[in-house]
Design a protein around this motif. Structure first.
Motif: not given
Ligand SMILES: Cc1cc2nc3c(=O)[nH]c(=O)nc-3n(C[C@H](O)[C@H](O)[C@H](O)COP(=O)(O)OP(=O)(O)OC[C@H]3O[C@@H](n4cnc5c(N)ncnc54)[C@H](O)[C@@H]3O)c2cc1C
Ligand SMILES: Cc1cc2nc3c(=O)[nH]c(=O)nc-3n(C[C@H](O)[C@H](O)[C@H](O)COP(=O)(O)OP(=O)(O)OC[C@H]3O[C@@H](n4cnc5c(N)ncnc54)[C@H](O)[C@@H]3O)c2cc1C
Ligand SMILES: Cc1cc2nc3c(=O)[nH]c(=O)nc-3n(C[C@H](O)[C@H](O)[C@H](O)COP(=O)(O)O)c2cc1C
Ligand SMILES: Cc1cc2nc3c(=O)[nH]c(=O)nc-3n(C[C@H](O)[C@H](O)[C@H](O)COP(=O)(O)O)c2cc1C
Ligand code: FES
Ligand code: FES
Lengths: 290, 319, 319, 290
Positions: B16-42
Motif C-alpha cells: 500500500v502506497l500513500g499516493t500512486p506517484v513514485l519518483v522514477a529510478s535515477g531521478c531521486g538522488g539520495s533523498g537529501r538533495e531537495t530537502a526543503g523543496l518537497v515534503d517526503p510524506k506526500k
C-alpha cells in the motif's frame, strides 16, 4: 489558395472572443464565406500543427481592402496564443481553404443559425447574401451573454434576430433549436445556413429534413493539414447515386456540406462517450494529502 | 458521493502506497538533495537509481541532451556498487523518506542474485525493481531482459530470494511487452513497471558527433507519454490483475490520470522531477482534483476505465 | 572545394533523385492540393498514401490528436483501392510531379502480390514502398512485417515481380530492425525505409476515452526524431551498403543532416509537410546550406559520417 | 537551497549579454560567488529542463537588498527566451545551488581570470574578496569588444585589469593565456580564480600547476536538474588519498573545483571532435536547386 506572411493590422476583444485583422490581399480577394485559414503556430512550442479559423470578413474594396478578419475563442494552446498576438506581428497563413457556402439562385428567404464564435463565418455570408438581394434572418446563441457573438452586428445585417442563451442572460433562455420552429414560420424561411458544434448541427439537419428545407452546414471536424494532404478531417457523405457513402475531407470537400447527405449517425456514433458510474463502497485508506 | 472519505492511496497487491506517484529510478538522488523543496510524506514512493554489483563510473559527459519535448540521456548507471550503497546511501535514503524501491541491474544471472541477496534484511527497502535493459554478457545479447528465457530466469531468481515484492521494469521491446510481462509474472514477480525508455540518438550536426558522450542514450520526458500509454494499455489488457506501474512522460496530474485510465495502478515521474522536485506531490494533487471533479473516491476507480469505441476493433477492457 | 559543382542529388543504388528529401507516405495528397505552394521540381520524390487491394473507408474520426511536439494519428489507410488508384489518382499524381513511390499495404501475401502486379507497366511509378505494419490475417499476428519469415516472403514476392525498385518500410520492432532489414535485402529489396511510426495512445482524460476514433494510433512529428536516428544508426551500421531512407521527425534541414550523418541515404518528411507544404524544399535547402558551410559537395559526403567517441563501446562506422 | 517565484525587477542589455535582476530575498541572503540558479522555462515550449545561470550579484544590504542578478548570453532557446523576459514577469528559480568559491585565509593577491559572460560570477567574487581585504587583479577577455563583460566594472573592482580580445577590438589581441605570465609576475599573484570554457580552464589549470599556484575554477558542465538528482553533470576528480578518481556532480560538489584535482584528460578526451576531410571527385549530378 495562397500562402502569406500577413501582418496583423489590429486586434480586438469581442465579448469572450478575440478578433484579428490581417493584411493579406491575395487571400482576401479570393475568400468566400464558409472558407477558412490555416495559421502556423510559432517555433519552439510543444504543439506543431496549424490552427484553422473561419474567415469572418474579407474586404476587397474600400479603406480596408486587402484585409481579412477572423475570430478566436481561447480554448486551447493554439487559440490562446492567437488571442495574445499583437498588432504588427506577422502570421504565416494559408487560405482561403475549403469550399464555402453556395448562394441560392431563386430562393430568397435565408435563415442563418449559429452558436458561439461559429457565428463569425455567417456574418460574412449575411453580407454576401444581402449583396444578392436576399432576405436574411438570424438565430444566434451561446452559453451566456459573453459567448453570443456580436448581437448588435447581427441586428444590423438581418431583418430579425432571435438570440438564445442557455442561462437566459441575453435574449431568450434556451438552445437554438427552441427558436427555430417559430422563426422559420414567421420569416417564411426558404434556405437554412448553420454553423456550430456537431450535436447542434445534427439537430438542425433533422429539423430541416422534417420541414423539407434546403440547408447548408459548416462542420468543424478536427484537422491536421487543412489542405487535403492527410485525410484526417473526413465526414461521411452519401453518394448522389445512392450507392453508399464516401469519407470526404472536410478541408477540401467541405467544411460546408449539405446536411441531408451527411451520415450523422455514422459520423457521430464514433464520438459518443460513456461515463463510468462511480463504484460504491471502495476501500478508503486515508484522506487527501496536503 | 458526499461524506465519503476520498483517498489517494493505492494497493499494489498488498503493497500500500500513500499516493500512486513514485519518483522514477535515477531521478531521486539520495533523498537529501531537495530537502526543503518537497515534503517526503506526500510522495508515494521513490525508486533508487539502478545499483550494480561493482561500482560504476558511468558514461562520459555530456550525459543529457534536449530534443523536442524530451531529453536523451545516458548516465551509464553511475553508482557506488551494492556494498557501498547499502552501507552509505541506504540509511540516508530511507530515513524519513517515502517508501523506498531499490533498482538493481546486471549483465548476468549471478549479478542479480548477488544484488537481491545483499538487499535482504533491510526493512527500509519495501520493494525491488529489476532493471533489465543492460546487455547480456552471458548470452551475448544486447538486451538482457528482452527475451522470455532470461526474463523468467532472472526475475524468477530475484523473486524466489527476495522477502519483499519484486517488480520487473520491462525493457523497450514494444512487440513483446505482454509476453515479457507474462513471463515475469509467471516467474514470481509481484508486478511490472511499464516501460523502460526507448533507445534514442541525439546528434550535434555542426560537430558531426553524437550529443552524448556515450553516443546513444534513451528518450524520456513529455514526448514519450503516448508511447508509454500504448504500452501500458497493451500490458494491462493482457494482464488486468497484475500491479502495473507506468513510467515515461508523466508531468502533470492529468498525465497521471491518463496512465491510470490506460490501466496503470501507480506511476513514476522521472524527468519532471528533475525540473520540479515537487512534481510527485503536484502530480498526486492533480489526480486528487480530477477524482474530486468526477466524484470518485480513489485512483483505483479510474484504473483501466478507458472507454474504447465499439468500432475500434479492440474489445472493451474488463474491469 | 572552389569550382566544384555542388549537388543535392543522391543515388540510391541506381535510383537517382534530385534531392534526398521525399514526402512521406500519407502526407502528400494527390499532388494537386498544394499546387502553387510548392514547386514539385524541387521535391526529391513523393510517396503515395498506402494503397490496399480493396477500397478502405478508414478509421472513425478524430484521426489526429496532438501530444507534446508530436501527433498521434490513425487514418486507417483510407484509400480508394488499387484499381481506382491506378485509374483515377495515378495519372494526376505523376503528371508534372516529383518521382513517385507508391506505398502498398496488405494483410496477406496474396494482397501484396496483387498490388505489385497492378502497379507494373506504369512507368510513372519509380519505386514501390512496401508498408508492413498491418495485422497478418493469414498467420493471426498483430504486425505482418514484424517477423523475418513474413518479411522474406512478402518482400521477396514483391521484389521478384516488380520491374521497379522495392523498398521495405520496416515496422516498429526496435529490437529486430537490423534483422528485419537484412531479411528484406536478402529477399530482394532495393532498400529500406527506417522506420514506421511507433504505436501510441492519446487520451482525453475528461471524457475517459481515447482522443482518436480508432483508439490507438501512431506517433509522428518532431518528438520522434531521436528514435528514428537511433534506428537509422543501428540499421546503417549493420547494412552500410543498403540504400536507407529515414523517416520520422524531420522538420528542418539540420534534422535531415542528422539523418544523413546517422547513415541515411535519403529521408522523408511527413508531419512537417502537413504544417508547411514547402517543407521538402525548405529541408533540402537547409541541407544545401549545411554542405556549403562545411565545403562538401553532396549529401553522400556526410552519409554515416557520424563521429563516434572511441570510448563509447561501439566501433566507428566504416564509410 | 530555496525555491522562489521571483519577480523580475529590471532587465538590462550589457554588450552582447542580458542582465536580469530578481527579487528573491531568501536566495540572495544565502548566495555566495560561484553558486548558481536553476530557472524554470515557460510551459508549452518544446524544451523542458531548467536553465542554469551563475549568480552575478546578490544584494543583502542597502536599497537593493533581497535582489539577485544574473547574466545570459542568448545562444540557444532557453537563454534567448530569458533574454526577452521583461520587468515584472515572474521566474521560478531554485538556488543558490552548488558550492561557491572558497576565500583564501592567509594569501592576499588574487587574480581573477575569465572570458565572455563567465566573468559575471567573478565580479561577485571580487566584491567578496575586497570585503576580506584581498588584492584583486583581473584578466578578462572575449572574442570581440561586445563579449568582454563589463570592462569598466572590472576596472572599478580591481587594482589592474588586462583585457584580451581575439580580434583586438578591445585591449590586447590574444587569448587569456597570453596575458597570464606577465600579469602573474607583475601582480605577485598568490591565488588564481578562473571561469570560462573547458579548453581555457584546462590551460589555466596547466599554467597554475607549472607555477605552483593554488587555483579554483568554475566549470560549466551541462546539467539536467542542477540539484544533485540525476548525475548528468559529472567531472572526474582525483581522490585526496590518491586511490583513483570519482565522477563528482558539478551541481552539488562543484561547479567550483580545484583544477589540480580535475582529471582534465579523462574529462575532455571524450569531448574531442574529428572533422571528416571532404572526399574528392564525387559524382556531380546537377547543381543546387533554387
Ligand atoms: C473549418 C474550421 C473552422 C474553424 N474556425 C474557428 C474559428 O473561427 N475560431 C476558433 O477559435 N476556432 C475555430 N475552429 C476550431 C479550432 O481550429 C480548433 O479548436 C483548434 O484545435 C484550437 O486549437 P487549440 O490549440 O486552441 O485547442 P486544442 O487543444 O487543439 O483544442 C481545444 C478544444 O477544441 C477541440 N478541437 C480540437 N481540434 C479541433 C478542430 N479542428 N475543430 C474543432 N474542435 C477541435 C478539442 O477537442 C478541444 O476540446 C475551426 C475549426 C475548423 C475545422
Ligand atoms: C554552473 C553553470 C553556470 C552557468 N551560468 C550561465 C550564465 O550565467 N549565463 C548563461 O547564459 N549561461 C550560463 N550557463 C550555461 C547555460 O546554462 C547553458 O548554455 C544552457 O544550456 C543554455 O540553454 P539554451 O537553451 O540557451 O541553449 P542550449 O541549446 O541548451 O545550448 C546552447 C549551447 O550551450 C551548450 N550547452 C548546453 N548546455 C550547457 C550547459 N549546461 N553548460 C554549458 N554549456 C551548455 C550547448 O552545447 C550549446 O552549444 C551556465 C551553466 C552552468 C552549468
Ligand atoms: C537522468 C536519468 C537517469 C536515469 N537513471 C535510471 C536508472 O538508473 N535506472 C533505471 O531503471 N531508469 C533510469 N532512468 C529512467 C527513468 O527511471 C524513467 O524510466 C524514464 O526517465 C522515463 O520517465 P520520465 O519520462 O518520467 O522521465 C533515468 C532517467 C533519467 C532522466
Ligand atoms: C496523417 C498521416 C497519414 C499517414 N499515412 C501513412 C500511410 O498511409 N502509409 C504509411 O506507410 N505511412 C503513413 N504515415 C506515416 C508517415 O509516412 C511517416 O512514417 C510518419 O508520419 C513519421 O514521419 P514524420 O515524423 O515526418 O511525420 C502517415 C502519417 C500521417 C501523419
Ligand atoms: S486536414 Fe488534412 S486532409 Fe483535411
Ligand atoms: S545536474 Fe542533475 S545531478 Fe547535477
Amino acid at each position: 489558395m495562397k500562402r502569406a506572411r500577413a501582418e496583423v493590422l489590429s486586434t480586438r476583444k469581442v465579448g469572450g472572443f478575440h478578433s484579428l485583422t490581417l493584411v493579406a490581399p491575395e487571400i482576401a480577394e479570393r475568400a468566400r464565406p464558409g472558407q477558412f485559414l490555416a495559421v502556423e503556430m510559432p517555433d519552439g512550442r510543444d504543439f506543431v500543427l496549424r490552427r484553422h479559423v473561419s474567415i469572418h470578413q474579407a474586404s476587397r474594396r474600400g479603406g480596408w481592402a486587402g484585409t481579412l478578419e477572423f475570430v478566436v475563442e481561447p480554448t486551447g494552446p493554439g487559440t490562446t496564443w492567437l488571442s495574445a498576438v499583437k498588432a504588427h506581428e506577422f502570421l504565416d497563413v494559408i487560405g482561403p481553404l475549403g469550399k464555402g457556402f453556395a448562394y441560392p439562385k431563386k430562393l430568397t428567404n435565408c435563415l442563418l443559425v449559429a452558436e458561439g464564435r461559429s457565428a463569425a463565418a455567417l456574418y460574412f455570408l449575411a453580407q454576401e447574401l444581402l449583396l444578392r438581394h436576399k432576405r436574411v434572418d438570424m438565430v444566434i446563441g451561446g452559453e451566456t451573454l459573453e459567448t453570443v457573438f456580436k448581437p448588435i452586428e447581427a441586428k444590423r445585417l438581418s431583418q430579425t434576430v432571435a438570440v438564445m442563451t442557455a442561462d437566459g442572460t441575453l435574449g431568450e433562455r434556451g438552445g437554438l433549436l427552441d427558436a427555430l420552429p417559430e422563426v422559420v414560420e414567421r420569416t417564411k424561411t426558404e434556405v437554412v445556413y448553420a454553423a456550430g458544434d456537431a450535436p447542434t448541427l445534427q439537430r438542425v439537419a433533422a429539423f430541416c429534413r422534417t420541414r423539407n428545407l434546403p440547408a447548408q452546414v459548416m462542420i468543424e471536424e478536427p484537422m491536421a493539414c487543412g489542405f487535403g494532404l492527410c485525410y484526417a478531417c473526413v465526414v461521411p457523405v452519401a453518394r448522389a447515386d445512392g450507392s453508399g457513402y464516401d469519407n470526404l475531407r472536410a478541408c477540401v470537400d467541405g467544411p460546408v456540406f449539405n446536411p441531408a447527405r451527411v451520415l450523422w449517425d455514422v459520423w457521430r456514433t464514433e464520438a459518443a462517450t460513456m461515463m463510468p458510474t462511480p463504484p460504491e463502497g471502495l476501500p478508503v485508506v486515508r484522506t487527501w494529502p496536503g | 458521493m458526499p461524506g465519503v472519505n476520498r483517498t489517494l492511496s493505492v494497493d499494489l497487491g498488498g503493497l500500500v502506497l500513500g499516493t500512486p506517484v513514485l519518483v522514477a529510478s535515477g531521478c531521486g538522488g539520495s533523498g537529501r538533495e531537495t530537502a526543503g523543496l518537497v515534503d517526503p510524506k506526500k510522495v508515494g514512493g521513490v525508486v533508487s537509481r539502478t545499483i550494480t554489483v561493482e561500482a560504476r563510473k558511468g558514461s562520459p559527459t555530456p550525459r543529457v541532451a534536449e530534443t523536442p519535448s524530451a531529453i536523451v540521456w545516458d548516465t551509464g548507471l553511475q553508482n557506488p556498487g551494492i556494498d557501498a550503497f547499502v552501507s552509505e546511501e541506504l540509511p540516508a535514503l530511507s530515513r524519513g523518506g517515502p517508501p523506498l524501491f531499490v533498482s538493481i541491474g546486471g549483465r548476468s544471472l549471478e549479478e542479480y542474485v548477488r544484488l537481491t541477496s545483499a538487499l535482504q534484511g533491510h526493512p527500509e527497502v519495501v520493494a525491488i525493481e529489476v532493471h533489465l535493459s543492460e546487455p547480456d554478457d552471458e548470452l551475448g545479447r544486447p538486451l538482457i531482459g528482452g527475451h522470455v528465457d532470461r526474463m523468467t530466469e532472472i526475475v524468477g531468481a530475484c523473486a524466489r530470494m527476495s522477502l519483499v515484492p519484486v517488480f520487473a521494469k520491462l525493457p523497450w521491446a514494444p512487440t513483446q511487452l505482454a509476453e515479457l510481462a507474462t513471463a515475469a509474472m509467471r516467474a514470481g514477480a509481484h508486478g511490472v513497471v511499464v516501460v523502460d525508455a526507448p533507445p534514442a540518438l541525439a546528434i550535434d550536426a555542426q560537430r558531426l558527433k553524437p550529443a552524448l558522450g556515450a553516443a546513444t542514450g534513451r528518450l524520456a520526458g513529455p514526448a514519450v507519454k503516448p508511447l508509454t500509454l500504448a504500452a501500458v494499455h497493451e500490458v494491462a489488457r493482457a494482464l488486468p490483475d497484475v500491479p502495473l506501474v507506468a513510467v515515461g512522460g508523466v508531468r502533470s496530474g492529468l498525465d497521471a490520470v491518463e496512465m491510470l485510465l490506460a490501466g496503470a495502478w501507480a506511476l513514476q515521474v522521472g524527468t519532471a522531477t528533475l525540473v520540479d522536485p515537487a512534481a510527485p506531490v503536484r502530480v498526486a494533487q492533480g489526480i486528487a482534483r480530477y477524482l474530486k471533479g468526477k466524484n470518485l473516491a480513489s485512483p483505483a476507480d479510474i484504473r483501466a476505465r478507458l472507454r474504447l469505441p465499439a468500432g475500434a476493433g479492440t474489445p472493451e477492457v474488463q474491469v
